[in-house]
Structures are given as structure tokens and as C-alpha cells.
Design a protein around this motif. Sequence first.
Motif, PDB file in Angstrom:
ATOM      1  N   VAL A   1      -8.122  -6.196 -15.116  1.00 34.43           N
ATOM      2  CA  VAL A   1      -7.454  -7.086 -16.066  1.00 34.43           C
ATOM      3  C   VAL A   1      -8.189  -7.078 -17.407  1.00 34.43           C
ATOM      4  O   VAL A   1      -7.572  -7.120 -18.469  1.00 34.43           O
ATOM      5  N   ARG A   2      -9.500  -6.988 -17.352  1.00 34.02           N
ATOM      6  CA  ARG A   2     -10.303  -6.949 -18.585  1.00 34.02           C
ATOM      7  C   ARG A   2     -10.267  -5.585 -19.261  1.00 34.02           C
ATOM      8  O   ARG A   2     -10.801  -5.417 -20.351  1.00 34.02           O
ATOM      9  N   GLY A   3      -9.676  -4.602 -18.580  1.00 37.77           N
ATOM     10  CA  GLY A   3      -9.582  -3.262 -19.151  1.00 37.77           C
ATOM     11  C   GLY A   3     -10.824  -2.425 -18.948  1.00 37.77           C
ATOM     12  O   GLY A   3     -11.001  -1.401 -19.601  1.00 37.77           O
ATOM     13  N   HIS A   4     -11.690  -2.825 -18.017  1.00 33.73           N
ATOM     14  CA  HIS A   4     -12.940  -2.114 -17.779  1.00 33.73           C
ATOM     15  C   HIS A   4     -12.875  -1.137 -16.608  1.00 33.73           C
ATOM     16  O   HIS A   4     -13.831  -0.397 -16.392  1.00 33.73           O
ATOM     17  N   ALA A   5     -11.811  -1.175 -15.851  1.00 34.30           N
ATOM     18  CA  ALA A   5     -11.715  -0.319 -14.664  1.00 34.30           C
ATOM     19  C   ALA A   5     -10.240  -0.158 -14.286  1.00 34.30           C
ATOM     20  O   ALA A   5      -9.399  -0.968 -14.681  1.00 34.30           O
ATOM     21  N   PRO A   6      -9.928   0.907 -13.535  1.00 34.33           N
ATOM     22  CA  PRO A   6      -8.556   1.035 -13.031  1.00 34.33           C
ATOM     23  C   PRO A   6      -8.285  -0.012 -11.954  1.00 34.33           C
ATOM     24  O   PRO A   6      -9.225  -0.558 -11.358  1.00 34.33           O
ATOM     25  N   VAL A   7      -7.021  -0.275 -11.698  1.00 32.78           N
ATOM     26  CA  VAL A   7      -6.672  -1.231 -10.642  1.00 32.78           C
ATOM     27  C   VAL A   7      -7.163  -0.691  -9.296  1.00 32.78           C
ATOM     28  O   VAL A   7      -7.121   0.517  -9.063  1.00 32.78           O
ATOM     29  N   PRO A   8      -7.643  -1.569  -8.408  1.00 30.53           N
ATOM     30  CA  PRO A   8      -8.172  -1.089  -7.128  1.00 30.53           C
ATOM     31  C   PRO A   8      -7.092  -0.590  -6.164  1.00 30.53           C
ATOM     32  O   PRO A   8      -7.392   0.136  -5.223  1.00 30.53           O
ATOM     33  N   VAL A   9      -5.843  -0.990  -6.380  1.00 29.61           N
ATOM     34  CA  VAL A   9      -4.735  -0.548  -5.535  1.00 29.61           C
ATOM     35  C   VAL A   9      -3.572  -0.171  -6.457  1.00 29.61           C
ATOM     36  O   VAL A   9      -3.161  -0.960  -7.303  1.00 29.61           O
ATOM     37  N   GLU A  10      -3.059   1.034  -6.281  1.00 28.03           N
ATOM     38  CA  GLU A  10      -1.917   1.468  -7.084  1.00 28.03           C
ATOM     39  C   GLU A  10      -0.668   0.687  -6.680  1.00 28.03           C
ATOM     40  O   GLU A  10      -0.517   0.302  -5.511  1.00 28.03           O
ATOM     41  N   ALA A  11       0.215   0.477  -7.620  1.00 31.02           N
ATOM     42  CA  ALA A  11       1.443  -0.289  -7.373  1.00 31.02           C
ATOM     43  C   ALA A  11       2.254   0.313  -6.230  1.00 31.02           C
ATOM     44  O   ALA A  11       2.778  -0.412  -5.383  1.00 31.02           O
ATOM     45  N   ARG A  12       2.349   1.628  -6.176  1.00 37.16           N
ATOM     46  CA  ARG A  12       3.156   2.259  -5.109  1.00 37.16           C
ATOM     47  C   ARG A  12       2.573   1.968  -3.732  1.00 37.16           C
ATOM     48  O   ARG A  12       3.297   1.824  -2.758  1.00 37.16           O
ATOM     49  N   ASP A  13       1.241   1.880  -3.638  1.00 33.93           N
ATOM     50  CA  ASP A  13       0.614   1.554  -2.354  1.00 33.93           C
ATOM     51  C   ASP A  13       0.869   0.097  -1.969  1.00 33.93           C
ATOM     52  O   ASP A  13       1.094  -0.218  -0.799  1.00 33.93           O
ATOM     53  N   ALA A  14       0.843  -0.789  -2.958  1.00 36.04           N
ATOM     54  CA  ALA A  14       1.133  -2.201  -2.692  1.00 36.04           C
ATOM     55  C   ALA A  14       2.580  -2.366  -2.224  1.00 36.04           C
ATOM     56  O   ALA A  14       2.857  -3.104  -1.278  1.00 36.04           O
ATOM     57  N   VAL A  15       3.504  -1.657  -2.866  1.00 41.11           N
ATOM     58  CA  VAL A  15       4.915  -1.729  -2.466  1.00 41.11           C
ATOM     59  C   VAL A  15       5.095  -1.175  -1.059  1.00 41.11           C
ATOM     60  O   VAL A  15       5.817  -1.757  -0.248  1.00 41.11           O
ATOM     61  N   ALA A  16       4.415  -0.090  -0.739  1.00 41.89           N
ATOM     62  CA  ALA A  16       4.517   0.486   0.607  1.00 41.89           C
ATOM     63  C   ALA A  16       3.998  -0.500   1.653  1.00 41.89           C
ATOM     64  O   ALA A  16       4.605  -0.659   2.722  1.00 41.89           O
ATOM     65  N   THR A  17       2.915  -1.168   1.357  1.00 39.92           N
ATOM     66  CA  THR A  17       2.367  -2.161   2.281  1.00 39.92           C
ATOM     67  C   THR A  17       3.343  -3.300   2.492  1.00 39.92           C
ATOM     68  O   THR A  17       3.586  -3.731   3.629  1.00 39.92           O
ATOM     69  N   LEU A  18       3.918  -3.809   1.402  1.00 40.69           N
ATOM     70  CA  LEU A  18       4.888  -4.898   1.526  1.00 40.69           C
ATOM     71  C   LEU A  18       6.127  -4.464   2.293  1.00 40.69           C
ATOM     72  O   LEU A  18       6.703  -5.259   3.048  1.00 40.69           O
ATOM     73  N   THR A  19       6.536  -3.221   2.141  1.00 41.67           N
ATOM     74  CA  THR A  19       7.686  -2.707   2.882  1.00 41.67           C
ATOM     75  C   THR A  19       7.407  -2.738   4.384  1.00 41.67           C
ATOM     76  O   THR A  19       8.253  -3.163   5.177  1.00 41.67           O
ATOM     77  N   VAL A  20       6.218  -2.314   4.783  1.00 44.56           N
ATOM     78  CA  VAL A  20       5.844  -2.327   6.200  1.00 44.56           C
ATOM     79  C   VAL A  20       5.747  -3.766   6.720  1.00 44.56           C
ATOM     80  O   VAL A  20       6.232  -4.083   7.818  1.00 44.56           O
ATOM     81  N   LEU A  21       5.135  -4.655   5.936  1.00 46.41           N
ATOM     82  CA  LEU A  21       5.024  -6.053   6.361  1.00 46.41           C
ATOM     83  C   LEU A  21       6.392  -6.704   6.524  1.00 46.41           C
ATOM     84  O   LEU A  21       6.632  -7.446   7.482  1.00 46.41           O
ATOM     85  N   GLU A  22       7.295  -6.433   5.598  1.00 48.23           N
ATOM     86  CA  GLU A  22       8.645  -6.998   5.697  1.00 48.23           C
ATOM     87  C   GLU A  22       9.373  -6.437   6.916  1.00 48.23           C
ATOM     88  O   GLU A  22      10.078  -7.157   7.626  1.00 48.23           O
TER      89      GLU A  22
END
Length: 56
Positions: A21-42
Amino acid sequence: MPHPPLPGAYQEFYLGIAEAVRGHAPVPVEARDAVATLTVLEAARLSARNRQVVTV
């Protein structure tokens, strides 16, 4: 028999989010991976509720 949970490092994850969020590092989880996880949970939630296999 259910699988035992694996230990997590949630503190490190949230520190990674803060750095991203501060712009000092990449996000720890890519959006596509988060969506895939939510798809499995749903799918798991629907499978349990309807007592049938849900294909993802």
C-alpha cells in the motif's frame, strides 16, 4: 479424518500488504490467486449447503 491446519504467518502477510500500500513492495498475493481461492471457498460452501459436488 480432516487434515490438521498448517501454521500461518499472518503477521508477515499483513506487513506485506502495508508495504504494498505504501508502494515499497509488490502485493504478497496476486489478484488472480485471491480470486481463485475465493472461487474454491465458494464452491466448498455451496457443496456443503446443497450436499452435492460443485465443479470449479
